[in-house]
Design a protein around this motif. Structure first.
Motif, PDB file in Angstrom:
ATOM      1  N   HIS A   1      -2.683  -4.875  -8.973  1.00 16.68           N
ATOM      2  CA  HIS A   1      -3.866  -4.449  -8.611  1.00 16.68           C
ATOM      3  C   HIS A   1      -4.760  -5.755  -8.391  1.00 16.68           C
ATOM      4  O   HIS A   1      -5.577  -5.761  -7.523  1.00 16.68           O
TER       5      HIS A   1
ATOM      6  N   GLU B   1      -4.209  -7.194  -4.892  1.00 16.53           N
ATOM      7  CA  GLU B   1      -4.686  -6.085  -4.067  1.00 16.53           C
ATOM      8  C   GLU B   1      -6.381  -6.557  -3.786  1.00 16.53           C
ATOM      9  O   GLU B   1      -6.725  -6.533  -2.772  1.00 16.53           O
TER      10      GLU B   1
ATOM     11  N   SER C   1       0.877  -1.292   0.025  1.00  9.70           N
ATOM     12  CA  SER C   1      -0.016   0.017   0.048  1.00  9.70           C
ATOM     13  C   SER C   1       0.890   1.395   0.075  1.00  9.70           C
ATOM     14  O   SER C   1       0.617   2.130  -0.632  1.00  9.70           O
TER      15      SER C   1
ATOM     16  N   LEU D   1       2.585  -9.895  -1.437  1.00 11.74           N
ATOM     17  CA  LEU D   1       1.326  -9.625  -1.629  1.00 11.74           C
ATOM     18  C   LEU D   1       0.870 -11.055  -2.041  1.00 11.74           C
ATOM     19  O   LEU D   1      -0.486 -11.484  -1.836  1.00 11.74           O
TER      20      LEU D   1
END
Length: 526
Positions: free
Chosen positions: A467, A470, A88, A512
């Motif tokens: 993306h 996430e 982030s 991630l």
């Protein structure tokens, strides 16, 4: 022969290069000690251009200062933050990864008046700093004969360069360089050092691009080798060296359009090509590392190269060449224009203000992207024939890059929305990123164009992968199975591409990925 005194103030060339005191004997004590040929510069003659000498001395002093600065930044990198908040932080603001190991590192900053300054830096990875320092420190003389390829290998490398590198990176005039290649193959005349450097840059760029294109063999120019070196895990740290290369280009006057300076038409084109390749590299490296480009808008006025074929150019030509529509320069021109446009869209407000770019809202930026694509389609893509492999890669790659740019801008607008609206926007954004990855997968599966994907493939796919990861971390619901499968395929592909994992963003993607897998399938063990 007994030693003889040399005129005061004249050190031998080796002592001057190493910046040590010379006793001005012939041979001098240092050259005797290290057993090398001691040479002195030619004696000064009346009318010599002392202004040029002073400029050289000034450049030498800047290089000394740069070497000291590099020594300061060669320290162990700071420990990374916890994986939960890392992405982030790195992927905020302008929606580009921020790697604390590389962020804010810049060797030189090119100012509007042409001056160069060293920017403050945080830390630089040990291996990268060591490679950069080794390239800048004086090295012992090397016998190039030990490394020069055989004539048959040189011919093969040159042919592969023309096939997989030159179509994407039009830097020099290939007919002129080809004569050097033939001369080297025949070995009738020894090439000068500059020509040798150019050929070794070609060898390196070819092998690096062949490896990245999955065309592995058994077996300029600074910009040429640096662009391919971005993805070479054992190569120099391009991020640290691009500022130095820019400083050299500045001293050569490449940042000022050559036509206005009275250069011959042929040199005008070559100087424009070199500058814009370096300018674009500066943008790409800044995006890779999550920093800002070092070249300021006010520091250059070099125009884009002409859209002309090499066969229409000649070193002795007396008139500027005319644009011809669809030529081998088309891909480079689309890349130059796309990178220059993205530079005005994706970097920080501070950078845009520093370069006097218009301050646009998210809606205004999206409209600007639409207008830019309309112009690119009409000026360049409209003359492409997608049945031709390179044309197809050119068209699809720039469209993917512009689609990615739209989503980056949209992500910035999404951050300002309410919680409810943000959730809907996230789901919509995830679908759009998934579409980009699917289109990129399709392009990757296009066998005839696979050899050219090494230049921009990661640039297109990694933002989409990040993306989607996430989104899946925040909302791993059953209805995301198709997106999960797509993400899994793309991530699996990149784990096999070791050469791209040098990028500072890869560690963030790995972390991630581990979080998403743990939420989907339970604890993950790499």
């Amino acid at each position: 022969m007994p030693p003889r005194e040399i005129a005061p103030g004249r050190s031998c060339l080796e002592c001057r290069r190493r910046k040590i005191k010379c006793d001005r004997l012939h041979p001098c004590s240092y050259c005797v000690k290290v057993r090398i040929n001691c040479k002195y510069p030619a004696s000064r003659r009346a009318g010599e251009n002392y202004d040029a000498l002073s400029r050289v001395a000034s450049l030498e002093s800047k290089i000394v200062a740069l070497e000291k600065r590099l020594a300061e930044v060669e320290e162990p990198s700071l420990s990374r933050s916890a994986s939960g908040s890392k992405l982030s932080a790195r992927y905020g603001g302008s929606n580009r990864f921020q790697d604390t190991e590389y962020s804010e590192v810049r060797v030189l900053r090119v100012q509007g008046d042409g001056a160069m300054s060293v920017l403050p830096s945080s830390s630089l990875a040990d291996t990268a700093g060591t490679r950069s320092s080794m390239l800048l420190q004086p090295q012992a003389a090397v016998d190039l004969g030990l490394f020069r390829p055989t004539p048959s290998t040189i011919a093969g490398l040159w042919q592969r360069y023309l096939e997989i590198v030159d179509p994407l990176l039009k830097i020099f005039h290939t007919p002129t360089v080809q004569m050097l290649v033939f001369q080297e193959i025949r070995s009738r005349d020894k090439l000068d050092l500059a020509s040798e450097c150019l050929l070794f840059a070609i060898y390196y760029a070819t092998v690096a691009a062949m490896t990245l294109s999955n065309h592995v063999s058994p077996l300029l120019v600074v910009a040429n080798s640096q662009i391919t070196a971005r993805n070479d895990p054992d190569g120099p740290d391009v991020y640290a060296l691009v500022g130095l290369a820019t400083g050299i280009a500045l001293k050569m006057g490449l940042n000022q359009d050559a036509e206005a300076q009275g250069y011959p038409p042929f040199e005008v084109e070559i100087r424009r090509r070199v500058w814009w390749q370096l300018f674009t590299l500066d943008i790409r490296v800044a995006e890779d590392r999550g920093s800002e480009p070092c070249i300021l808008e006010s520091s250059f006025n070099t125009r884009l190269p002409s859209n002309v074929a090499d066969t229409t150019m000649h070193p002795a030509m007396s008139r500027p060449p005319r644009g011809q529509g669809r030529t081998e320069m088309l891909f480079s021109l689309v890349r130059f224009e796309g990178s220059y446009f993205a530079r005005q869209m994706v970097f920080s407000e501070r950078f845009r203000a520093e370069n006097s770019y218009a301050r646009l809202s998210s809606n205004e930026r999206r409209h600007a992207i639409d207008l830019f694509q309309e112009r690119i389609e009409k000026q360049y893509l409209g003359v492409c024939d997608e049945s031709v492999p390179l044309d197809r890669v050119t068209v699809q790659s720039i469209r993917l890059i512009l689609a990615k740019l739209r989503l980056v801008v949209a992500a910035g607008a999404e951050a300002e929305e309410s919680t409810a609206s943000k959730g809907r926007a996230s789901a919509r954004s995830a679908r759009n990123w998934a579409q980009i990855l699917q289109d990129a997968e399709a392009l990757r599966g296009y066998a005839e164009g696979k050899q050219w994907l090494w230049l921009f493939q990661a640039y297109i796919e990694w933002d989409g992968l990040a993306h989607l990861l996430e989104y899946l971390r925040a909302d791993p619901s059953p209805e995301d199975n198709e997106q999960w499968e797509l993400t899994n395929r793309v991530y699996s592909y990149w784990t096999e591409e070791q050469s791209f994992q040098r990028d500072g963003r890869w560690k963030a993607i790995q972390d991630l990925w581990a979080e998403v897998v743990e939420r989907q399938l339970g604890p993950y063990t790499p």
